[in-house]
Design an enzyme around this catalytic site. Structure first.
Site, PDB file in Angstrom:
ATOM      1  N   CYS A  56       0.828  -1.213   0.000  1.00 58.92           N
ATOM      2  CA  CYS A  56       0.000   0.000   0.000  1.00 58.92           C
ATOM      3  C   CYS A  56       0.859   1.257   0.000  1.00 58.92           C
ATOM      4  CB  CYS A  56      -0.909  -0.034   1.227  1.00 58.92           C
ATOM      5  SG  CYS A  56      -1.908   1.458   1.385  1.00 58.92           S
ATOM      6  N   CYS A  83      -0.348   4.108   2.238  1.00 58.82           N
ATOM      7  CA  CYS A  83      -0.074   3.894   3.665  1.00 58.82           C
ATOM      8  C   CYS A  83       1.400   4.125   3.986  1.00 58.82           C
ATOM      9  CB  CYS A  83      -0.391   2.461   4.091  1.00 58.82           C
ATOM     10  SG  CYS A  83      -1.905   1.785   3.433  1.00 58.82           S
ATOM     11  N   ASP A  84       2.289   3.607   3.133  1.00 57.19           N
ATOM     12  CA  ASP A  84       3.684   3.483   3.545  1.00 57.19           C
ATOM     13  C   ASP A  84       4.681   4.324   2.748  1.00 57.19           C
ATOM     14  OD1 ASP A  84       2.884   1.621   5.448  1.00 57.19           O
ATOM     15  OD2 ASP A  84       3.081  -0.064   4.075  1.00 57.19           O
TER      16      ASP A  84
END
Ligand code: NDP
Length: 316
Positions: free
Chosen positions: A133, A136-137
């Site tokens: 993701c 997200c990261d």
């Protein structure tokens, strides 16, 4: 046993639906599968969920949501739904740990699982450089080198997005051709931070004490193997919506995602609602899943009111 509502799946969508229904005194039964908390439990820090100015760890966020639902009376049971009969209400479910149960309404929030490559070093390094993701990261890779694996629209989108942070993004794809649409390919090809290793099959994620250091690939033309240096490997080879247990009773699109009536959580079966990634091919964020879980709870409550079936149902 007949429940007013059974919620299947405990990611942000299912847990938000549980909080709303529990607060409405509906005592939902929430069935937790083998990955309680869903995809967020496989990430580390979540920095974009509103309300947490310093971020929050994914597992902690999910644990908090669960406690919030329990506080208002949601009942959680671990289990795996093996069979469903949605031909008439109350719906019939077989759950491995509970046996046969019935539900006046059903909320499906079973999510979509990111596909993994299944190569050595991959699963061991989730959160240490391997991610599925970018939203997200990506932030954690400021100024670093990243590899994106895949050649679909998601890979192109993630590669472009990651150039905001990374010094270099290399796309590794197993074929020479990309599956992505032309417009997405063109966008990635025009990005000077994106480089390409096509016709390469990933065979191992290489890591040291501090996390990922490289991706070993095989050149499909020559058979030669090499290690491409990198700080992160984003695996972007598609998602699988978790709808197999429905046995085709609920309408899905060609990829298996549940089709909901636009702007609602209603499926083609009255009394069956869907929320979160199992019906979302586009946004796939914790906050959008939570929002759709709220919609499902409100739709479900209204449905039960209108069907005037709530007084008839017993609770556990
Ligand atoms: P896709 O299935 O389209 O692409 C998956 C990619 O991963 C392909 O290049 C595939 O290679 C590769 N792949 C699959 N399995 C493996 C494996 N085991 N090892 C190595 N490579 C592998 O998935 P996407 O998530 O990219 O897209 C899903 C859907 O969502 C599509 O319909 C897409 O159009 C849509 N989408 C739309 C977006 C937008 O419009 N903005 C953004 C993102 C997605 P191969 O081609 O060889 O099979």
């Amino acid at each position: 046993m007949t429940y007013h509502t059974v919620i299947i799946g405990t990611g942000p969508a299912g847990l938000t639906a549980a909080i709303y229904l529990a607060r409405a005194n509906m005592n939902p039964l929430v069935i937790e599968g083998p990955e309680p908390g869903g995809q967020l439990t496989t990430t580390t820090e979540v920095e974009n969920f509103p309300g947490f100015p310093d971020g929050i760890m994914g597992p902690e966020l999910m644990s908090n949501m669960r406690k919030q639902a329990e506080r208002f009376g949601a009942v959680f049971k671990s289990g795996w739904v093996t069979k469903t009969d949605l031909s008439a209400r109350p719906f019939k479910l077989e759950v491995d740990s509970l046996g046969a149960i019935e539900a006046e309404t059903l909320i499906i929030s079973t999510g979509a699982s990111a596909k993994y490559l299944g190569i050595p070093g991959e699963k061991d390094n989730i959160g240490r450089g391997v991610s599925t993701c970018a939203t997200c990261d990506g932030f954690f890779f400021r100024g670093k080198k990243i590899i994106v694996v895949g050649g679909g629209d998601s890979a192109m989108e993630e590669a472009n997005f990651l150039t905001r942070f990374a010094s270099e993004v290399r796309v590794v794809n197993r074929r020479n051709e990309l599956r992505a649409s032309k417009i997405m390919q063109d966008r990635a090809r025009a990005n000077e931070k994106v480089s390409w290793s096509l016709n390469r099959t990933p065979i191992e994620v290489v890591a040291g004490a501090l996390g990922v250091t490289g991706l070993k690939v095989r050149n499909n033309e020559t058979g030669e193997e090499e290690v491409l240096e990198t700080d992160g490997v984003f695996v972007t080879i598609g998602h699988t919506p978790n709808t197999g247990f429905l046995g085709g009773q609920v309408e899905t699109d060609e990829l298996g995602y549940i089709v909901v009536k636009p702007g609602t959580s209603h499926t083609n079966i009255p009394g069956v609602f869907a929320c979160g990634d199992v019906q979302d091919t586009r946004y796939r964020q914790a906050i959008t899943a939570a929002g759709s879980g709220c919609m499902a709870a409100l739709d479900c409550e209204k449905f039960l009111e209108e069907a005037a079936s709530a007084p008839a149902a017993q609770q556990a």
